[in-house]
Design an enzyme around this catalytic site. Structure first.
Site, PDB file in Angstrom:
ATOM      1  N   TYR A   1       0.840  -1.197   0.000  1.00  0.00           N
ATOM      2  CA  TYR A   1       0.000   0.000   0.000  1.00  0.00           C
ATOM      3  C   TYR A   1       0.883   1.258   0.000  1.00  0.00           C
ATOM      4  CZ  TYR A   1      -3.175   3.588   1.806  1.00  0.00           C
ATOM      5  OH  TYR A   1      -3.884   4.744   1.986  1.00  0.00           O
TER       6      TYR A   1
ATOM      7  N   LYS B   1       1.111   4.183  -2.916  1.00  0.00           N
ATOM      8  CA  LYS B   1       0.835   5.594  -2.644  1.00  0.00           C
ATOM      9  C   LYS B   1       2.013   6.476  -3.052  1.00  0.00           C
ATOM     10  CE  LYS B   1      -3.317   5.089  -1.668  1.00  0.00           C
ATOM     11  NZ  LYS B   1      -4.324   5.698  -2.549  1.00  0.00           N
TER      12      LYS B   1
END
Length: 192
Positions: A76, A80
């Protein structure tokens, strides 16, 4: 969180970066034709812990490997960072047009992000969730600011949090990495 997209990409990479990259590029000529328009990439402060492993991306169609909760969070973070780097490169490519772009951290927002966590993790995080996370109206403020605030056009490519420009770590504004991510993303999404 785990699994693969229909095209065989890691789910987190495919959903958090590649899909947005492809949609933006498919709409770009229309955005330019519309006059003033903005592209917003909702990233996260977690991008600070991200890294781009192009070798892993080439071999696994994912930004990393593993399926533990920690490894999923790491993926994740990587995705990002991709959002921030994509915005950085997009702003450079949009110079001289009426389209601007911004990446942003909405804050820690109460969403259903913990819905698939194991029960012991939910028990651990629920007090933190209610004490330190904001409601969706508060969480939408930076996104709305970047979408609607007049006069921020010269800040195209910048990263916002709490409705203000934030400094980025060098890795989040690395021209060479941003350009390479763009090229790899074009190839993976079938645009080149």
């Amino acid at each position: 969180m785990q699994g693969r997209t229909e095209d065989g990409f890691g789910m987190i990479f495919g959903v958090n970066h590649l899909g947005h990259f492809l949609l933006t590029l498919l709409l770009l000529e229309r955005l330019k034709a519309c006059g003033s328009s903005r592209v917003l990439n909702v990233s996260s402060g977690a991008h600070k812990s991200g890294a781009i492993d192009f070798n892993c991306l080439s071999t696994h169609k994912e930004l990393g490997v593993g399926d533990s909760g920690f490894q999923m969070f790491t993926l994740y973070c990587h995705s990002k960072l991709c959002n921030v780097l994509f915005t950085h490169e997009l702003a450079k490519r949009l110079q001289g047009t009426s389209v601007t772009c911004y990446s942003l951290h909405p804050g820690r927002v109460r969403t259903e992000i913990f819905r698939n966590f194991r029960i012991w993790l939910k028990i651990l995080f629920i007090p933190i969730y209610w004490l330190f996370f904001v409601d969706s109206d508060s969480g939408a403020q930076t996104t709305l600011h970047c979408a609607l605030q007049e006069g921020i056009e010269p800040l195209s490519g910048c990263y916002f949090s709490d409705c203000a420009v934030q400094d980025l770590l060098p890795k989040a504004k690395d021209d060479a990495v941003a350009r390479k991510l763009w090229e790899v993303s074009e190839r993976l999404s079938g645009l080149s």
